[in-house]
Design a protein around this motif. Structure first.
Motif, mmCIF file in Angstrom:
data_model
loop_
_atom_site.group_PDB
_atom_site.id
_atom_site.type_symbol
_atom_site.label_atom_id
_atom_site.label_comp_id
_atom_site.label_asym_id
_atom_site.label_seq_id
_atom_site.Cartn_x
_atom_site.Cartn_y
_atom_site.Cartn_z
ATOM 1 N N LEU A 188 -31.258 -118.224 62.091
ATOM 2 C CA LEU A 188 -30.982 -117.955 63.503
ATOM 3 C C LEU A 188 -29.503 -118.077 63.884
ATOM 4 O O LEU A 188 -29.142 -117.950 65.043
ATOM 5 C CB LEU A 188 -31.828 -118.875 64.400
ATOM 6 C CG LEU A 188 -33.344 -118.588 64.379
ATOM 7 C CD1 LEU A 188 -34.102 -119.619 65.213
ATOM 8 C CD2 LEU A 188 -33.667 -117.189 64.890
ATOM 9 N N ALA A 189 -28.650 -118.301 62.899
ATOM 10 C CA ALA A 189 -27.214 -118.326 63.170
ATOM 11 C C ALA A 189 -26.753 -116.922 63.574
ATOM 12 O O ALA A 189 -27.309 -115.926 63.095
ATOM 13 C CB ALA A 189 -26.458 -118.789 61.932
ATOM 14 N N ARG A 190 -25.771 -116.877 64.452
ATOM 15 C CA ARG A 190 -25.321 -115.589 64.998
ATOM 16 C C ARG A 190 -24.935 -114.589 63.909
ATOM 17 O O ARG A 190 -25.339 -113.419 63.942
ATOM 18 C CB ARG A 190 -24.135 -115.820 65.944
ATOM 19 C CG ARG A 190 -23.700 -114.552 66.663
ATOM 20 C CD ARG A 190 -22.701 -114.838 67.746
ATOM 21 N NE ARG A 190 -21.704 -115.801 67.283
ATOM 22 C CZ ARG A 190 -21.032 -116.621 68.089
ATOM 23 N NH1 ARG A 190 -21.253 -116.604 69.380
ATOM 24 N NH2 ARG A 190 -20.130 -117.456 67.609
ATOM 25 N N ASP A 191 -24.170 -115.053 62.926
ATOM 26 C CA ASP A 191 -23.704 -114.163 61.859
ATOM 27 C C ASP A 191 -24.871 -113.578 61.070
ATOM 28 O O ASP A 191 -24.882 -112.397 60.739
ATOM 29 C CB ASP A 191 -22.793 -114.919 60.892
ATOM 30 C CG ASP A 191 -21.526 -115.368 61.587
ATOM 31 O OD1 ASP A 191 -21.312 -114.925 62.742
ATOM 32 O OD2 ASP A 191 -20.761 -116.161 60.991
ATOM 33 N N LEU A 268 -26.976 -125.663 67.340
ATOM 34 C CA LEU A 268 -26.355 -124.511 66.680
ATOM 35 C C LEU A 268 -25.730 -123.578 67.728
ATOM 36 O O LEU A 268 -24.587 -123.127 67.577
ATOM 37 C CB LEU A 268 -27.413 -123.751 65.861
ATOM 38 C CG LEU A 268 -27.016 -122.384 65.326
ATOM 39 C CD1 LEU A 268 -26.192 -122.538 64.051
ATOM 40 C CD2 LEU A 268 -28.239 -121.518 65.039
ATOM 41 N N MET A 269 -26.479 -123.326 68.807
ATOM 42 C CA MET A 269 -25.971 -122.428 69.847
ATOM 43 C C MET A 269 -24.731 -123.018 70.522
ATOM 44 O O MET A 269 -23.783 -122.304 70.835
ATOM 45 C CB MET A 269 -27.089 -122.129 70.864
ATOM 46 C CG MET A 269 -28.142 -121.185 70.292
ATOM 47 S SD MET A 269 -29.758 -121.255 71.116
ATOM 48 C CE MET A 269 -29.480 -120.255 72.552
ATOM 49 N N GLU A 273 -20.866 -121.557 70.675
ATOM 50 C CA GLU A 273 -20.186 -121.337 71.945
ATOM 51 C C GLU A 273 -18.789 -121.933 71.912
ATOM 52 O O GLU A 273 -17.822 -121.346 72.370
ATOM 53 C CB GLU A 273 -20.990 -122.009 73.064
ATOM 54 C CG GLU A 273 -21.411 -121.052 74.166
ATOM 55 C CD GLU A 273 -22.445 -121.707 75.055
ATOM 56 O OE1 GLU A 273 -22.085 -122.630 75.789
ATOM 57 O OE2 GLU A 273 -23.618 -121.290 74.958
ATOM 58 N N GLU A 274 -18.709 -123.132 71.304
ATOM 59 C CA GLU A 274 -17.426 -123.828 71.207
ATOM 60 C C GLU A 274 -16.427 -123.087 70.323
ATOM 61 O O GLU A 274 -15.238 -123.155 70.511
ATOM 62 C CB GLU A 274 -17.631 -125.257 70.669
ATOM 63 C CG GLU A 274 -18.181 -126.196 71.744
ATOM 64 C CD GLU A 274 -18.762 -127.478 71.159
ATOM 65 O OE1 GLU A 274 -19.321 -128.242 71.942
ATOM 66 O OE2 GLU A 274 -18.651 -127.682 69.935
ATOM 67 N N GLU A 275 -16.993 -122.374 69.361
ATOM 68 C CA GLU A 275 -16.128 -121.628 68.422
ATOM 69 C C GLU A 275 -15.554 -120.368 69.063
ATOM 70 O O GLU A 275 -14.587 -119.811 68.581
ATOM 71 C CB GLU A 275 -16.927 -121.232 67.170
ATOM 72 C CG GLU A 275 -17.108 -122.390 66.204
ATOM 73 C CD GLU A 275 -18.204 -122.117 65.177
ATOM 74 O OE1 GLU A 275 -18.641 -120.949 65.070
ATOM 75 O OE2 GLU A 275 -18.614 -123.080 64.513
#
Ligand code: ZN
Length: 276
Positions: A188-191, A268-269, A273-275
């Motif tokens: 479920l990670a964005r990448d 994880l979300m 967002e912080e990145e």
């Protein structure tokens, strides 16, 4: 050391015996017949055997031997309930169906894995084709041999992920058993999502599904991956069990497991967002 999880799986496929786990009685008519990785559960009913999940094709012979080791005839399997269409739950389905002629149940929303998108099964070359005979009716129950299994649609891990709930009678009490059909959040990670072409919104779907079943009463959790079952040492309990199955009763374990998965995805979300 293995580079990725995919490498580990490939290694398991080459040497499936390393995934052996001894079969054991869980509680009442429920038995563990799966592997050290993916679980499979056998229910002994008045109308024959019901199997939940079938592990990988490479470990299916091991699972079938485990069923025999417990004194059951795998030819008596009448129904195989698959909780989602990934290789480590449906890989053994063909072997079981050839042996027993059983019905095979699947969530309707995963059907396209087997028609248009075999790549979605993951390691699809390792999954022999089988005949899907039934789709879960989320408004009904599977009433079989005195067991009434309630399927609940829990999309997120896959579109058709289905959790299963049923009651057993134990020492004069009614206990509820629950198996979450697919709780893995590793993809479920964005990448990863953008790489496989799945919209980010699947994470909300996943969280909604957790919310949907979070407060269902479950006294006995049947973990899909006992070795990584958060907050509940399924293997340890099975070693210590005196045959009564009492050790498997823990009415808080279901909530602990789901809360941990929810927190994992929220963290994880937040990190992502912080990145930004
Ligand atoms: Zn899966």
């Amino acid at each position: 050391m293995f580079q990725t999880f995919g490498d580990r799986i490939t290694n398991w496929m080459k040497n499936p015996n390393q995934l052996y786990h001894r079969p054991f009685h869980v509680i009442e008519n429920i038995y563990f017949v799966g592997t050290d990785w993916a679980a499979a559960y056998l229910l002994d009913t008045k109308e024959g055997l019901l199997l939940i999940n079938s592990t990988m094709s490479e470990t299916a012979p091991m699972m079938i031997e485990s069923i025999k080791e417990l004194g059951f005839d795998p030819k008596n399997i009448r129904k195989l309930l698959i909780t989602h269409g990934h290789f480590d739950h449906c890989g053994g389905a063909r072997a079981v169906q050839e042996l027993s002629g059983c019905e095979i149940w699947l969530g309707k929303h995963d059907e396209f894995f087997f028609t248009d998108r075999r790549d979605m099964i993951l390691f699809e070359d390792h999954v022999p084709e089988f005949r899907i005979t039934n789709f879960y009716d989320y408004k009904g129950v599977i009433d079989f041999g005195g067991v009434r299994i309630k399927p609940v649609h829990c999309p997120g891990h896959t579109p058709g992920t289905t959790s299963l709930f049923f009651d057993i009678q134990h020492k004069g009490e009614t206990l509820s058993c629950g198996l979450h059909g697919g709780i893995g959040s590793s993809f479920l990670a964005r990448d990863t999502l953008s790489r496989i072409g799945v919209p980010l919104s699947v994470r909300d779907t996943y969280l909604d599904s957790i919310e949907k079943v979070r407060d269902i009463r479950v006294d006995v959790v049947l973990p899909a991956y006992p070795g990584i079952f958060i907050g509940h040492d399924f293997w340890g309990i099975s070693e210590a069990d005196d045959g009564s199955g009492d050790g498997f009763i823990d009415s808080e374990a279901w909530g602990r497991m789901l809360d941990a998965k929810r927190d994992e995805i929220l963290a994880l979300m937040l990190r992502e967002e912080e990145e930004l």
